[in-house]
Design an enzyme around this catalytic site. Structure first.
Site, PDB file in Angstrom:
ATOM      1  N   GLY A  16       0.846  -1.198   0.000  1.00 17.73           N
ATOM      2  CA  GLY A  16       0.000   0.000   0.000  1.00 17.73           C
ATOM      3  C   GLY A  16       0.872   1.235   0.000  1.00 17.73           C
ATOM      4  N   GLY A  64       1.603   4.152   4.075  1.00 16.04           N
ATOM      5  CA  GLY A  64       2.595   3.252   3.492  1.00 16.04           C
ATOM      6  C   GLY A  64       3.872   3.982   3.110  1.00 16.04           C
ATOM      7  NE  ARG A 111     -15.608  14.010  10.319  1.00 17.91           N
ATOM      8  CZ  ARG A 111     -14.530  13.791   9.578  1.00 17.91           C
ATOM      9  NH1 ARG A 111     -14.142  12.567   9.299  1.00 17.91           N
ATOM     10  NH2 ARG A 111     -13.824  14.805   9.111  1.00 17.91           N
ATOM     11  CB  SER A 133      -7.981  10.050   9.241  1.00 23.27           C
ATOM     12  OG  SER A 133      -8.147  11.069   8.305  1.00 23.27           O
TER      13      SER A 133
END
Lengths: 226, 546
Positions: free
Chosen positions: B8, B13, B282, B378
């Protein structure tokens, strides 16, 4: 709507045209059209023959990854942002980018874009901590999708030749302004693989999905003397 | 020289690859396509970091508390502390690689508000933060490519890991060019294959992220964690080809949510939660939109049009291009859609799975976010996890020669199974099964779930699993789509099972039959696989979180 697609089974087989009838939603994009033909039913061409799914590459489906670059009605475009309503005529022609080897149907191998950058040591290594040059232009430069549309339309770019094209010039600009140690070398590479051979048709800017003002980058690089 | 295999090539990655190469290791970086095609380029809003020169009174401690509270108390404090304390350095590293961060007129890195956060701490690069970071990391990766320390392998797909007696020795890859399986041996394997999008069909993310790697590793003995926590992003728009994200940046810059009742705008989030209502986490916003029961709109049209052009240009562009709407003139109709997976491969604080020498980073690993992820965490977690795994692998160097067991029987069996499958040609079954799976997942595992819908979902997936080994090879798609089907189905079954077993409501997991949180279940869930059996337990012993 009749859709003509230039197909090719493998890198080593001959290309051929195959036609389909599209009867899906009118507000679709070409990406949506390909999905519709592939998955709505058995795939049957206009001769009534069953045929295989059309291979094409996609990832983001919102024009930020550059996967679905292809030639639509003669214009290099991203399928995910080309709306059927904007295309003229009753027929659509779709073919793979011609400047790269075909893997299958509309999927091409764009490795040459990355090979030329690697061969030119296109990286920053040591960062310039103070802001230099036009921030907005650098931001725009970093948005390059490496989709290859600019190379497809370029009258000067041919695979295997010394001229590396707009994707290369774009990265040179960013490195030139943001690197302390690579600026001089990258400018030499720029002159050798772009500056001396670009005929300034600027067709690259017309088709760039990221709207990168390459002319401003070229101007900045050509003015530079370091 | 130590050999590392990274599968990835998105942000997580690439970070892992760069950090390993910096320590003198040789990295093989595998992906079907270049990094520019990864989902990472789609991350729009920003990356959270408390910068020393912030003038908002923010602190790393606040970032830690916000992250733990946003995750509803089940994320491990030690790992969250590491994440938040490492954030400022990460911004510095990214800028040095060439990421073009937006700056204030005074020259400082600009920050914006994001949901569930007590301070303005989301650093950003316009509204294409992920893309700007990818560009920078691609160049840094190239630097190590030119030194021969990173070798990219494109047109390669993950098939399975080479595992024996709980230790990973490499992976079997499918080479699309030679159309064959190829073993790659390594001292450590890092998987960075993103979320589980494909089990839901088309989500806001990339079509390339399908969850297969996690599913296959699960079948090979890796444990998965917190699969029931699936983030529905509250503000997405319907377009002809998928639901597209309207970044939280729109609300961070002041955007308001409302619906219309009797001709009157009801600002339901502000009415219920006060002035910061539009920036609740969220999970909360998505559930409120779901419960509003009528079309909800996101309005930024009252903002200065110059601010929209300067700070939200990509959002303006997406709405204009795909739904013909000018956000500076009219509100945008929005609804929630699957966006992010808090669950994934269970990893320890060093990002090693329960299989020795097998690491997972980025969205495919479950860490930091608990039951709900905060916007801006994230990208941070992708980079931090990649760096953490690389550091752990470097520290684990013992100098002892690794004696590789004979894996020939396993490899031969997999090669033979694929060849046998390819000899049984048929048309279309694989993609139809994937489409039906997505339909079921969206129906049975929505924002609000109950035992009945989850039982139904499990029954449907079990049926697909029962036919999966019998269906013929689909010659109209790549072999990858054929051999990946079972792993994807097994993963979907694990997700559904985890959702069934958590009989409470917490974060993104809302059960209408168990609407309250239960303190006795305030732990991560772990699921393991044993020859068709799915075993779920709560991680009360903190095997993975500390």
């Amino acid at each position: 709507m009749k859709v003509n697609i230039l197909r090719q089974q493998s890198p080593f087989s001959e290309p051929y045209w195959e036609s389909f009838i599209y009867d899906g939603p009118e507000d679709n994009t070409v990406a949506g059209l390909l999905d519709y033909i592939n998955y709505n039913d058995d795939i049957v061409n206009t001769d009534g023959e069953k045929t295989g799914r059309i291979a094409w590459e996609c990832s983001c489906l919102q024009s930020v990854c550059g996967s679905c670059a292809m030639v639509i009605n003669g214009r290099p475009s991203l399928a995910c942002e080309t709306f059927l309503r904007d295309l003229k005529g009753d027929e659509i022609s779709i073919r793979p980018l011609s400047k790269f080897p075909v893997i299958s149907d509309l999927v091409v191998d764009r490795a040459s874009i990355f090979e030329s950058l690697k061969a030119s040591n296109a990286y920053i290594e040591e960062f310039v901590s103070e802001e230099r040059g036009d921030h907005e232009l650098q931001y725009a430069s970093a948005k390059c999708l490496k989709c290859g549309l600019c190379l497809e339309v370029c009258p000067n770019y041919r695979k295997g030749r010394k001229f590396f094209g707009a994707t290369f010039a774009n990265d040179c600009y960013l490195i030139y302004l943001r690197s302390n140690v690579m600026s001089k070398d990258i400018r030499k590479e720029y002159v050798s693989h772009f500056g001396n051979a670009c005929s300034k048709s600027l067709s690259c800017m017309d088709v760039c999905p990221a709207g990168i003002p390459l002319l401003s980058e070229i101007a900045a690089m050509n003015r530079s003397k370091r | 020289m130590r050999e590392i295999l990274v599968i990835g090539s998105g942000i997580a990655g690439m970070t892992a690859a760069i950090m390993c190469a910096e320590q003198g290791m040789h990295v093989t970086l595998v992906s079907p396509f270049p990094s520019e095609r990864s989902q990472s380029v789609m991350a729009a809003g920003g990356i959270n970091a408390v910068l020393k020169n912030n003038d908002q009174g923010d602190s790393v401690e606040s970032h830690i508390e916000d992250t733990i509270n946003g995750g509803c108390g089940i994320a491990g404090r030690d790992s969250v502390e590491g994440l938040c304390r490492g954030a400022e350095d990460i911004i510095g590293i990214l800028e040095k690689c060439g990421a073009v961060f937006t700056r204030t007129p005074g020259g400082k890195i600009a920050t914006r508000n994001f949901g569930g956060q007590s301070h303005k701490r989301t650093c950003y690069c316009g509204t294409s933060t992920g893309k700007q970071i990818v560009t920078a990391l691609v160049m840094e990766t190239r630097r190590f490519e030119s030194q021969g320390l990173i070798e990219r392998k494109l047109w390669h797909d993950f098939h399975s890991a080479l595992i024996k007696d709980g230790v990973c020795y490499g992976a079997l890859l499918y080479d699309e060019a030679s159309r064959s399986l190829e073993p790659i041996y390594a001292d450590a394997v890092i998987v960075a294959t993103g979320g589980q999008n494909a089990i839901f069909g088309k989500t806001t993310g990339s079509t390339q992220c399908d969850g297969y790697t996690a599913g296959r590793l699960f079948m090979q003995g890796a444990e998965l964690k917190n699969l029931e926590f699936i983030q529905y992003h509250p503000t997405t728009i319907e377009t002809p080809q998928k639901r597209m994200l309207v970044s939280e940046a729109a609300r961070g810059e002041g955007g308001r949510l409302f619906y219309i009742n009797d001709g009157e705008r009801i600002y339901f989030m502000e009415d219920k939660y006060g002035s910061r209502g539009n920036l609740m986490t969220r999970d909360v916003v998505s559930r409120e939109i779901y419960e509003a029961g009528s079309q909800v709109y996101l309005d930024v049209s009252f903002l200065d049009s110059k601010l929209i052009d300067e700070r939200l240009p990509e959002i303006k562009d997406i709405c204009s291009k795909y739904i013909g709407l000018d956000i500076s003139k009219e509100p945008v109709p929005v609804s929630p859609s699957v966006h992010f997976f808090m669950g994934g491969l269970a990893v320890h604080d060093d990002h090693q799975t329960n299989i020795r020498n097998l690491y997972a980073v980025g969205e495919c690993a479950s860490k930091y976010h608990g039951a709900n992820r905060l916007g801006g965490n994230s990208l941070l977690a992708a980079i931090y996890s990649g760096a953490t795994a690389a550091e752990a692998i470097n520290k684990a160097e013992t100098g002892e020669e690794i004696i590789r067991p004979d894996l020939k029987d396993y490899i031969d069996a997999e090669v033979s199974a694929l060849e046998k499958s390819m000899a049984s040609m048929s048309s279309f079954p694989v993609m139809y099964v994937r489409d039906m799976l997505a339909e079921n997942m969206n129906r049975d595992l929505g924002i609000v779930r109950d035992e009945e819908s989850l039982d139904q979902g499990i029954k449907e997936i079990d049926y697909y699993l029962s036919i999966c080994d019998q269906i013929k090879y689909d010659s109209s798609v790549l072999p990858y789509f054929n051999y990946s089907l079972k792993g994807i189905l097994v993963l979907a079954r694990a997700v559904m099972t985890s959702a069934k077993e958590r009989r409470e409501s917490r974060g993104a997991h809302y059960r209408s039959d168990f609407p309250n949180a239960d303190d006795n279940q305030a732990y991560s869930s772990i699921i393991s696989y044993d020859d068709g059996k799915y075993n779920v337990r709560l991680d009360k012993e903190n095997a993975y979180e500390s």
